[in-house]
Design a protein around this motif. Structure first.
Motif: not given
Ligand code: SF4
Length: 348
Positions: A258-259, A298, A301, A304, A306-307, A316, A337-338
């Motif tokens: 997970h980020p 999420c 987000a 995040c 990654v987002y 997300c 997490c997606h």
């Protein structure tokens, strides 16, 4: 009686909502327009006998609220908590009392946990008699000595007041008082906070020894990531009321999916945590992320990486697609997490 291989503690879809609270949760409540703050939101986990589960996250993420719910120190909004095969959420306080002795809490605040006007002998005598009220005086004295020995304190501390003890000694007395109740499960809430690093290590070693000797289970609550990895068999990472990752301690620590967990383990946040700053630093002050406000979907987000790197995918922040815990590296390691981080050849 619970079957031999059943978890000692089963928490299922636990939620606890408050009507008012500060910080990120307040922003989430405003965002939703409900005024209701989901301090704990749909949390599920198991804890087995002789196991330590570390519950880690920043201050206000819901980990202490989860611990208090397990001790029935507050009513839950939804969900079930089964202890030793019994659903304790449906028990009255009177019905819960016999089980309550088996579930003890080590409180974070050393000074608030001990009555400053009571000598240590009185503190321990009171605790022993709560559990074993008919104990004769000789057996009572023997039990007090036994408790002192379990936490490696000398008998001469019995005549002391709490103010005459060091932080480490006070923590040991807090542990002895919990042990007086002959617990099976201990909820340890930041048990090494306010202690020097060398004393922290002694307390951790003591908790481990006691687990070996007495077969205890611990729910170990802390913001201290390195400490949680050291002491736990498994780790659950909480963010804004939800568990976002859970699995074997070494995998979660060194091969996170997970980020948020990856951010938690970054040197920047570790340093802030060691200095006690992580709990008070606003996310925008991290400087790395673009903090806006907690979102639907999420909740991580806005922070995040990654987002941001993926161009803010709608998935997300879609309220109908809030990420759910799913297997990451096989059954024991789960992540919500997606777009989980790539699997690494981590330990274990
Ligand atoms: Fe980041 Fe999206 Fe995963 Fe949430 S679901 S942690 S926003 S990548």
């Amino acid at each position: 009686m619970e079957p031999m291989d059943s978890p000692l503690l089963e928490v299922r879809n636990l939620s606890k909502h408050f009507s008012q609270r500060g910080g990120l949760f307040a922003a989430l409540a405003r965002e939703r327009g409900t005024g209701v703050i989901p301090a704990v939101d749909d949390v599920s986990f198991d804890l087995h006998a002789n196991e330590t589960l570390g519950l880690v996250g920043e201050s206000g993420c819901g980990k202490t609220t989860t611990g208090k719910a397990i001790l029935k120190l507050m009513p839950v909004t939804a969900g079930r908590i089964r202890y030793a095969g019994r659903d304790i959420t449906v028990l009255s306080q009177e019905e819960f009392r016999p089980l309550r002795r088996e579930i003890q809490m080590i409180f974070q605040d050393l000074d608030a946990a001990l009555n400053p006007k009571m000598r240590i002998e009185s503190v321990l005598r009171e605790a022993v008699l709560l559990c074993e009220p008919t104990l004769a005086s000789g057996a009572l004295q023997a039990r007090i000595y036994e408790l002192l020995e379990l936490v490696n304190l000398k008998k001469n501390k019995l005549s002391s007041f709490p103010s005459e003890l060091s932080g480490g000694e006070k923590r040991r007395i807090g542990i002895a008082r919990a042990l007086a109740m002959r617990p099976r499960l201990i909820v340890a809430d930041e048990p090494t906070s306010a202690l020097d690093v060398s004393i922290q290590a002694q307390v951790i070693n003591l908790l481990r020894d006691l687990q070996s000797q007495l077969g205890l289970s611990y729910l170990f609550i802390s913001h201290d990531l390195q400490l949680v990895e050291l002491v736990s068999h498994r780790v659950a990472v909480m963010y804004l009321g939800r568990i976002v990752e859970m699995g074997p301690a070494e995998r979660v620590a060194h091969a996170p999916r997970h980020p948020y967990t990856a951010v938690l383990w970054s040197s920047l946040v570790e340093k802030m945590s060691r200095e006690g700053a992580a709990s008070s630093v606003a996310p925008s002050a991290w400087g790395v992320f673009d903090f806006e406000r907690p979102t639907e979907g999420c909740r991580f987000a806005p922070r995040c990486p990654v987002y941001a790197a993926r161009g803010r995918p709608a998935q997300c922040t879609d309220a109908s697609q809030a990420p759910r815990l799913a297997a990451a590296d096989g059954g024991a390691h789960v992540v919500a997490c997606h777009f989980p981080l790539p699997a690494q050849a981590g330990p274990g």
